[in-house]
Design a protein around this motif. Structure first.
Motif, PDB file in Angstrom:
ATOM      1  N   VAL A   1       6.356  -9.044  -1.072  1.00 52.55           N
ATOM      2  CA  VAL A   1       5.306  -9.060  -2.096  1.00 52.55           C
ATOM      3  C   VAL A   1       5.495 -10.256  -3.029  1.00 52.55           C
ATOM      4  N   ARG A   2       6.734 -10.510  -3.437  1.00 47.02           N
ATOM      5  CA  ARG A   2       6.979 -11.657  -4.307  1.00 47.02           C
ATOM      6  C   ARG A   2       6.635 -12.966  -3.595  1.00 47.02           C
ATOM      7  N   HIS A   3       6.917 -13.039  -2.285  1.00 44.43           N
ATOM      8  CA  HIS A   3       6.580 -14.234  -1.510  1.00 44.43           C
ATOM      9  C   HIS A   3       5.068 -14.459  -1.499  1.00 44.43           C
ATOM     10  N   GLU A   4       4.292 -13.385  -1.336  1.00 42.33           N
ATOM     11  CA  GLU A   4       2.835 -13.527  -1.324  1.00 42.33           C
ATOM     12  C   GLU A   4       2.333 -14.054  -2.667  1.00 42.33           C
ATOM     13  N   LEU A   5       2.903 -13.557  -3.771  1.00 41.79           N
ATOM     14  CA  LEU A   5       2.506 -14.051  -5.087  1.00 41.79           C
ATOM     15  C   LEU A   5       2.882 -15.523  -5.259  1.00 41.79           C
ATOM     16  N   ALA A   6       4.079 -15.884  -4.794  1.00 37.57           N
ATOM     17  CA  ALA A   6       4.537 -17.266  -4.940  1.00 37.57           C
ATOM     18  C   ALA A   6       3.687 -18.223  -4.121  1.00 37.57           C
ATOM     19  N   MET A   7       3.272 -17.798  -2.935  1.00 33.94           N
ATOM     20  CA  MET A   7       2.432 -18.655  -2.093  1.00 33.94           C
ATOM     21  C   MET A   7       1.024 -18.788  -2.670  1.00 33.94           C
ATOM     22  N   PHE A   8       0.548 -17.743  -3.334  1.00 29.88           N
ATOM     23  CA  PHE A   8      -0.780 -17.787  -3.944  1.00 29.88           C
ATOM     24  C   PHE A   8      -0.755 -18.617  -5.225  1.00 29.88           C
ATOM     25  N   SER A   9       0.281 -18.396  -6.054  1.00 33.74           N
ATOM     26  CA  SER A   9       0.395 -19.107  -7.319  1.00 33.74           C
ATOM     27  C   SER A   9       1.852 -19.129  -7.757  1.00 33.74           C
ATOM     28  N   PRO A  10       2.553 -20.261  -7.622  1.00 41.20           N
ATOM     29  CA  PRO A  10       3.940 -20.344  -8.070  1.00 41.20           C
ATOM     30  C   PRO A  10       4.105 -19.977  -9.534  1.00 41.20           C
ATOM     31  N   ASP A  11       3.104 -20.325 -10.347  1.00 37.08           N
ATOM     32  CA  ASP A  11       3.161 -19.999 -11.771  1.00 37.08           C
ATOM     33  C   ASP A  11       3.170 -18.489 -11.985  1.00 37.08           C
ATOM     34  N   MET A  12       2.357 -17.787 -11.202  1.00 38.20           N
ATOM     35  CA  MET A  12       2.280 -16.340 -11.355  1.00 38.20           C
ATOM     36  C   MET A  12       3.600 -15.676 -10.954  1.00 38.20           C
ATOM     37  N   ALA A  13       4.222 -16.155  -9.879  1.00 33.51           N
ATOM     38  CA  ALA A  13       5.486 -15.579  -9.417  1.00 33.51           C
ATOM     39  C   ALA A  13       6.628 -15.862 -10.383  1.00 33.51           C
ATOM     40  N   ALA A  14       6.474 -16.896 -11.216  1.00 30.57           N
ATOM     41  CA  ALA A  14       7.540 -17.265 -12.148  1.00 30.57           C
ATOM     42  C   ALA A  14       7.431 -16.538 -13.487  1.00 30.57           C
ATOM     43  N   ARG A  15       6.414 -15.716 -13.672  1.00 22.97           N
ATOM     44  CA  ARG A  15       6.239 -15.018 -14.945  1.00 22.97           C
ATOM     45  C   ARG A  15       7.274 -13.904 -15.105  1.00 22.97           C
ATOM     46  N   ASN A  16       7.414 -13.462 -16.339  1.00 19.09           N
ATOM     47  CA  ASN A  16       8.304 -12.341 -16.606  1.00 19.09           C
ATOM     48  C   ASN A  16       7.898 -11.143 -15.763  1.00 19.09           C
ATOM     49  N   ALA A  17       8.878 -10.466 -15.197  1.00 21.92           N
ATOM     50  CA  ALA A  17       8.567  -9.379 -14.268  1.00 21.92           C
ATOM     51  C   ALA A  17       9.588  -8.262 -14.397  1.00 21.92           C
ATOM     52  N   LEU A  18       9.188  -7.100 -13.922  1.00 21.53           N
ATOM     53  CA  LEU A  18      10.033  -5.914 -13.902  1.00 21.53           C
ATOM     54  C   LEU A  18       9.830  -5.217 -12.562  1.00 21.53           C
ATOM     55  N   ILE A  19      10.928  -4.737 -11.978  1.00 18.24           N
ATOM     56  CA  ILE A  19      10.818  -3.990 -10.725  1.00 18.24           C
ATOM     57  C   ILE A  19      10.847  -2.503 -11.052  1.00 18.24           C
ATOM     58  N   ILE A  20       9.810  -1.800 -10.638  1.00 14.65           N
ATOM     59  CA  ILE A  20       9.726  -0.359 -10.851  1.00 14.65           C
ATOM     60  C   ILE A  20      10.016   0.333  -9.518  1.00 14.65           C
ATOM     61  N   ALA A  21      11.193   0.940  -9.432  1.00 13.54           N
ATOM     62  CA  ALA A  21      11.609   1.627  -8.204  1.00 13.54           C
ATOM     63  C   ALA A  21      11.042   3.036  -8.231  1.00 13.54           C
ATOM     64  N   ASN A  22       9.984   3.265  -7.465  1.00 15.34           N
ATOM     65  CA  ASN A  22       9.246   4.523  -7.508  1.00 15.34           C
ATOM     66  C   ASN A  22       9.717   5.500  -6.415  1.00 15.34           C
TER      67      ASN A  22
ATOM     68  N   PRO B   1       0.836  -1.204   0.000  1.00 13.61           N
ATOM     69  CA  PRO B   1       0.000   0.000   0.000  1.00 13.61           C
ATOM     70  C   PRO B   1       0.871   1.255   0.000  1.00 13.61           C
ATOM     71  N   ASN B   2       0.436   2.251  -0.740  1.00 11.57           N
ATOM     72  CA  ASN B   2       1.110   3.554  -0.807  1.00 11.57           C
ATOM     73  C   ASN B   2       2.471   3.484  -1.503  1.00 11.57           C
ATOM     74  N   ALA B   3       2.678   2.452  -2.340  1.00  6.25           N
ATOM     75  CA  ALA B   3       3.934   2.372  -3.087  1.00  6.25           C
ATOM     76  C   ALA B   3       3.915   3.257  -4.321  1.00  6.25           C
ATOM     77  N   GLY B   4       2.736   3.773  -4.676  1.00 11.25           N
ATOM     78  CA  GLY B   4       2.628   4.652  -5.834  1.00 11.25           C
ATOM     79  C   GLY B   4       2.095   3.984  -7.080  1.00 11.25           C
ATOM     80  N   LYS B   5       1.437   2.826  -6.929  1.00  8.14           N
ATOM     81  CA  LYS B   5       0.912   2.108  -8.097  1.00  8.14           C
ATOM     82  C   LYS B   5      -0.155   2.918  -8.822  1.00  8.14           C
ATOM     83  N   SER B   6      -1.076   3.506  -8.075  1.00  8.11           N
ATOM     84  CA  SER B   6      -2.161   4.256  -8.700  1.00  8.11           C
ATOM     85  C   SER B   6      -1.649   5.507  -9.397  1.00  8.11           C
ATOM     86  N   THR B   7      -0.675   6.184  -8.793  1.00 12.34           N
ATOM     87  CA  THR B   7      -0.091   7.362  -9.437  1.00 12.34           C
ATOM     88  C   THR B   7       0.603   6.962 -10.732  1.00 12.34           C
TER      89      THR B   7
END
Length: 426
Positions: free
Chosen positions: A259-280, A166-172
């Motif tokens: 955050v990555r851990h939460e995605l991996a625990m919810f769906s390992p397939d989703m956490a393994a997808r191509n990803a980019l880190i946006i340092a805001n 929360p408040n990481a700036g995703k909506s902005t």
């Protein structure tokens, strides 16, 4: 309000009753049977509508019924078919039955799924005339309606999913790269529902989904995490939006890992997808030092980091081009199921199971075709009952009851009706 889950009841139309009538004309003293068939009942159909974005309308209506078929009439006239109940749903809606089985995944524009098929119209008495029964005084009843309870679940269709605290700036970030206008404020949990934005620029267009911020335990449902995480299941690329300002002593490295851990625990397939880190929030003093720490961790795990400031616009163009490249090179996630259309019920009357219910001292014959036969028989007609008894004998019901220990006067339950069968072979 964004609504992405609903439970409703769907009821198809009942088939119209067939007519039992006879030709009545001057100078035709012995006109034969001329009863027409009943009309087929309407189906309940889900159809994807481009004008819908949520399941909000289902908060106010929970039961959907199709129109029943009209009864047949004399002169061989068939009854009118019942109108279908067409239910518009947003693209990305899944239809799930009470057992948790996914019946349909509606992801294509204008895609349709028949959730409940209308009942067949009953046959008029014109169909039951033969050499030994030239004036049948009975007709079939219409097939009963099909009803079921289904759950509708909406999963957003997007190419890129924004994940972060929360408040990481995703909506902005979403508001700067698209025409979406999510609620933005300087406090956590500003975004309480998912938002979609369409990015259109010379490097290629794509759709971005911004979900509410994730917190520890989201994969277990903490903070409505399960409701939010499923909206990332269809995305090709995950963009981890990390606040590198170190606000309130937070660690950008730990935020990313969590955050990555939460995605991996919810769906390992989703956490393994191509990803980019946006340092805001690179415009805030101290962000550079935190960026170096985050970049070192990202390099170890094989991720690329793009520094940006969603407020000033720093790095936005580079982030867009990189996301567009990832979208082009990333395959779409496989759907959970193929559509399962309900089939016409079987017609083999001999395909039934016979059990003895000792608690009620009654036999029970269970089978789709035989239960439908009884439901469509006019039990108030002696002629119809006699025909039903002959059919029972023809399909071997009486013989199987004898072999199971039935005696004269034993009862058998078929659907909602009970019969006392004559087992004397007379």
């Amino acid at each position: 309000m964004f609504v992405d889950h609903a439970e409703i009841k769907v009821v198809s139309g009942r088939g119209g009753d067939g007519a039992a009538s006879f030709r009545r004309e001057k100078y035709v003293p012995r006109g034969g049977p001329d009863g027409g068939d009943g009309g087929r009942g309407g189906d309940v159909v889900f159809e994807v509508s481009s004008g819908l974005a949520t399941l909000r309308d289902f908060r106010y209506q929970h039961v959907f019924k199709a129109e029943s078929g009209r009864p047949g009439s004399g002169s061989g006239s068939s009854g009118r078919q019942g109108k279908d109940m067409v239910i518009p749903v947003p693209q990305g809606t899944m239809v799930i039955d009470e057992a948790g089985r996914v019946l349909a995944d509606l992801v294509q524009p204008n895609q349709r799924y028949i959730a409940a098929r209308g009942g067949r119209g009953g046959r008029g008495n014109i169909h039951f005339a033969n050499a030994t029964r030239q004036a049948p005084g009975f007709a079939e009843r219409g097939e009963p309606a099909e009803e079921k309870v289904v759950t509708l679940e909406l999963k957003l269709l997007a190419d890129v999913g924004l994940a972060g605290y929360p408040n990481a700036g995703k909506s902005t970030f979403l508001s700067r790269i698209s025409s979406a206008r999510p609620k933005i404020a300087d406090y956590p949990f500003t975004t309480l529902e998912p938002n979609l934005g369409v990015v259109d620029f010379e490097g290629g267009g794509f759709v971005v989904a911004d979900i509410p911020g994730l917190i520890e335990g989201a994969h277990q449902g903490v903070g409505l995490g399960l409701d939010f995480l499923r909206h990332l299941e269809r995305t090709r690329v995950i963009a981890y939006v990390v606040d590198v300002s170190g606000f309130e002593g937070r660690s950008p490295v730990e935020d990313f890992r969590n955050v990555r851990h939460e995605l991996a625990m919810f769906s390992p397939d989703m956490a393994a997808r191509n990803a980019l880190i946006i340092a805001n929030k690179m415009d805030i003093p101290g962000a550079e030092a935190n960026l170096d720490l985050l970049a070192a961790t990202a390099k170890e795990q094989g991720y690329e980091v793009i520094p940006i400031s969603a407020v000033t616009g720093q790095g936005l163009q580079e982030a867009l081009y990189r996301l567009a490249d990832l979208v082009k090179s990333s395959p779409a996630p496989e759907g959970p199921v193929v559509e399962v259309q309900p089939e016409e019920p079987p017609t083999n009357l001999s395909d039934f199971e016979l059990h003895y219910n000792a608690a009620e001292n009654i036999f029970e014959a269970q089978g789709i075709a035989i239960e439908r036969l009884v439901a469509m028989t006019d039990l108030s007609s002696d002629e119809a009952l006699l025909r039903l008894q002959r059919l029972f004998r023809k399909i071997g019901l009486e013989e199987r009851m004898k072999q199971a220990g039935a005696e004269e006067g034993s009862l058998v339950r078929i659907g909602k009706n009970e019969f006392e069968l004559d087992l004397s072979n007379e």
